[in-house]
Design an enzyme around this catalytic site. Structure first.
Site, short mmCIF file in Angstrom:
data_model
loop_
_atom_site.label_atom_id
_atom_site.label_comp_id
_atom_site.label_asym_id
_atom_site.label_seq_id
_atom_site.Cartn_x
_atom_site.Cartn_y
_atom_site.Cartn_z
N GLU A 216 -4.85 3.12 -13.09
CA GLU A 216 -4.72 2.03 -12.11
C GLU A 216 -5.34 0.75 -12.66
O GLU A 216 -4.75 -0.33 -12.63
CB GLU A 216 -5.44 2.38 -10.80
CG GLU A 216 -4.82 3.50 -10.00
CD GLU A 216 -5.45 4.85 -10.30
OE1 GLU A 216 -5.85 5.08 -11.47
OE2 GLU A 216 -5.53 5.68 -9.38
N GLY A 271 -20.17 7.07 -11.99
CA GLY A 271 -19.36 5.97 -11.45
C GLY A 271 -19.83 5.50 -10.09
O GLY A 271 -20.06 4.31 -9.85
N ARG A 272 -20.03 6.45 -9.16
CA ARG A 272 -20.40 6.05 -7.79
C ARG A 272 -21.87 5.67 -7.66
O ARG A 272 -22.32 5.34 -6.57
CB ARG A 272 -20.03 7.17 -6.80
CG ARG A 272 -20.64 8.51 -7.11
CD ARG A 272 -19.96 9.62 -6.29
NE ARG A 272 -20.35 10.95 -6.70
CZ ARG A 272 -19.86 11.62 -7.74
NH1 ARG A 272 -18.95 11.05 -8.50
NH2 ARG A 272 -20.27 12.83 -8.04
N GLU A 357 -17.69 12.58 -2.54
CA GLU A 357 -17.41 12.90 -3.93
C GLU A 357 -18.60 13.66 -4.55
O GLU A 357 -18.43 14.44 -5.48
CB GLU A 357 -17.14 11.61 -4.71
CG GLU A 357 -16.27 11.82 -5.94
CD GLU A 357 -15.81 10.52 -6.54
OE1 GLU A 357 -14.94 9.87 -5.94
OE2 GLU A 357 -16.33 10.13 -7.60
N HIS A 388 -14.83 -0.04 21.22
CA HIS A 388 -13.55 -0.28 21.89
C HIS A 388 -12.45 0.56 21.27
O HIS A 388 -11.27 0.28 21.46
CB HIS A 388 -13.20 -1.76 21.81
CG HIS A 388 -14.24 -2.63 22.44
ND1 HIS A 388 -14.15 -3.06 23.74
CD2 HIS A 388 -15.43 -3.07 21.97
CE1 HIS A 388 -15.24 -3.76 24.03
NE2 HIS A 388 -16.04 -3.78 22.97
C1 G6Q Z 1 -17.10 8.04 -9.42
C2 G6Q Z 1 -15.85 8.61 -9.86
C3 G6Q Z 1 -14.65 7.72 -9.76
C4 G6Q Z 1 -14.59 6.65 -10.87
C5 G6Q Z 1 -13.22 6.01 -10.86
C6 G6Q Z 1 -13.09 4.92 -11.88
O1 G6Q Z 1 -18.16 8.60 -9.46
O2 G6Q Z 1 -15.98 9.15 -11.12
O3 G6Q Z 1 -14.56 7.09 -8.51
O4 G6Q Z 1 -15.58 5.71 -10.69
O5 G6Q Z 1 -12.25 6.99 -11.04
O6 G6Q Z 1 -13.35 5.39 -13.16
P1 G6Q Z 1 -13.55 4.41 -14.35
O7 G6Q Z 1 -14.74 3.55 -14.09
O8 G6Q Z 1 -13.75 5.27 -15.57
O9 G6Q Z 1 -12.32 3.57 -14.45
#
Ligand code: G6Q
Length: 553
Positions: A216, A271-272, A357, A388
């Site tokens: 993406e 990532g998160r 996640e 509401h």
């Molecule tokens: C987070 C996940 C996931 C990740 C995205 C983007 O903990 O692994 O949400 O952050 O899929 O991944 P990239 O930063 O590698 O593009």
């Protein structure tokens, strides 16, 4: 495949909690308040500019004591140390989990078990972020025609989008004179509607992707680059307008980002959990580096609280244990996050990822299939809007839904009566959710309204509210970067504490990885108009329907 069973349900504290649940599950919180005159004092924790009131929960002193016993039996204190000292607790990926290092005191070493000090590289990256954001704000760094940047677009998804997006939105009161956009979805509508608003000469793109392989993000990045070049810019101008945040420098370079424009982070940042790293560059560009570092400082203060406070007075631990209580003993399926703060509009969706996640897992760290429920479904929107909409179900539906209510004591805008009205609603709702309205109370108000007896009996069942819905109330003084940092870290650690009790690896995400590969096969099959013969019946039918209908256009 292992056949051993997880040990959680055989722990002494779990057994005691099961028994205790039987004693307490039918007790109404009205009674609990009556029998415990100091309940608010007993069940609230004031820390820095935060107050957690958890007295409106279906608990007694004994519940907390047993839940803390459970946390001890599960080794939570030791697990906290293991995370902070950099053991490879992300066992399925063989990685340390060190987002706490990113926000630690930058002047002190942060040595991890391997003996390495991770601070020099963190410090260097922070310094680079500071220089870059200062240069953009001062106009020292400009677009290729010499005009200052007026717009920044963060292209990323999941962990590389939700955190910075939520924070930039939350801190917009402090925002500098620069617009920040987020493009995440591969749906062309996302990039198309954003590009429409932009001037290529004054737009800076940040391609945020830890792996730099996310489909993406790369698709959106390529579209942005094409748009930029089609505007008449020469390819030599690309390096001024496209920068990257990634732990995969070779791929980012291959895309065409100049090496000096790549902000790095490391595989020990999930990532998160990455908004504290250079993934937060859009935050620094939005509000300035100083405010970004206040955000880090707030999170660091919460880290210290989490690491050093006894479990029974530890805010994230208490929140985590209450979640376990409702999930595993009361059988709750979901949890609502309801900020009475428009700036925190995206907090529920951010926490949805952070929580679901991390703890949406079905096997223990050793791969045993769990025989208990794990992560709750997280959802919510801002109050008073929710009142509401879905609050009806909270008040009179059949489900038990624990909810966190959050609000600032002080408004940042302080216009007219707004804040007082907001807070009145905030407080009234949690009161109503616990108290409810008994048959007698409902009848009394109907009698007062002058209805005759027959009409009263008819409408009465609809006017009764069971109450007894648990809520936590979280007050913070003001939505400052520091308090926001503390709140986010509070939830991160709550999720961690729950993951330890459920014996999960909260730091991997194999379900997300699956999603990343699944679409590739179908993508190739959508290349022509020939019907496919592969897949199951339904997917095959849908692919062929799409092919047929789209070829007719
Ligand atoms: C987070 C996940 C996931 C990740 C995205 C983007 O903990 O692994 O949400 O952050 O899929 O991944 P990239 O930063 O590698 O593009």
């Amino acid at each position: 495949m292992t056949i051993s069973t997880p040990r959680l349900k055989s722990l002494p504290a779990w057994q005691k909690l099961k028994q205790h649940y039987k004693e307490i599950s039918n007790v109404h919180m009205r009674e609990l308040f009556t029998s415990q005159p100091d309940r608010f004092d007993d069940f609230s924790i004031a820390w820095q500019e935060l107050l957690l009131d958890y007295s409106k929960n279906r608990i007694t002193e004994e519940t907390i004591q047993l839940l803390v016993e459970l946390a001890n039996e599960c080794g939570l204190p030791e697990a906290i140390e293991r995370m902070f000292t950099g053991e490879k607790i992300n066992n399925t990926e063989g990685r340390e989990v060190l987002h706490t290092a990113l926000r630690s005191n930058i002047n002190k070493p942060y040595n991890i078990v391997s003996g390495d000090d991770v601070m020099p590289e963190i410090r260097a990256e922070l310094e680079k972020m500071k220089d870059f954001s200062d240069a953009v704000h001062s106009g020292r760094t400009t677009g290729y025609t010499g005009k200052p940047f007026t717009s920044v677009v963060n292209i990323g998804i999941g962990g590389s989008d939700l955190g910075p997006h939520m924070v930039v939105n939350a801190l917009q009161y402090y925002q500098k004179d620069i617009d920040i956009y987020f493009v995440s979805n591969v749906d062309d509508a996302d990039i198309a509607k954003t590009l429409k608003k932009l001037d290529p000469e004054t737009t800076l793109f940040i391609i945020s992707s830890k792996t730099f392989t996310t489909w993406e993000t790369l698709t959106n990045a390529h579209t942005a680059r094409k748009w930029f070049l089609q505007s008449g810019a020469d390819s030599s101008a690309l390096s001024k307008h496209f920068i990257a945040v990634s732990s995969n420098v070779p791929e980012a370079t291959a895309f065409g980002v100049a090496e000096e424009n790549i902000f790095e982070f490391w595989d020990w940042v999930g990532g998160r959990y990455s908004l504290w790293s250079a993934i937060g560059l859009s935050i620094a560009l939005a509000v300035g580096y100083d405010k970004f570092s206040e955000l880090l400082a707030g999170a660091h203060a919460m880290d210290k609280h989490f690491r050093t406070t006894p479990l029974e007075k530890n805010i994230p631990v208490i929140l985590g244990l209450l979640g376990i209580w409702y999930d595993n003993f009361f059988g709750a399926d979901s949890q609502a996050i309801i900020p009475y703060d428009q700036y925190l509009e995206y907090l529920p969706s951010y926490l949805q990822q952070a929580d679901m996640e991390s703890n949406g897992k079905r096997v223990t760290r050793n791969g045993e299939e769990v025989d208990y429920n794990t992560g709750l479904i997280v959802w919510g929107t801002t109050g008073t809007n929710g009142q509401h909409a879905y609050f009806q179900l909270l008040h009179q539906g059949t489900r038990l839904i624990p909810a966190d209510f959050l609000a600032a004591v002080e408004s940042l805008n302080d216009i007219g009566e707004h804040h007082r009205l907001l807070i009145a609603n905030f407080l009234a709702q949690t009161e109503a959710l616990i108290r409810g309205k008994t048959v007698d109370e409902a009848r009394a108000s109907l009698e007062e309204s002058g209805l005759d007896n027959e009409a009263i009996e008819k409408i009465l069942p609809h006017k009764v509210f069971p109450g007894n819905q648990p809520t936590n109330t979280i007050f913070y003084q003001k939505l400052t970067p520091f308090n926001l940092g503390a709140l986010i870290a509070m939830y991160e650690h709550k999720i961690f504490a729950q993951g330890i009790i459920w014996d999960l690896n909260s730091f991997d995400q194999w379900g997300v990885e699956l999603g990343k590969s699944l679409a590739k096969i179908i993508y190739d099959e959508l290349d022509d108009n020939e019907p496919v013969t592969t897949h199951g019946q339904s997917t095959r039918g849908l692919i062929n329907y799409f092919k047929q209908k789209s070829s007719m256009i």
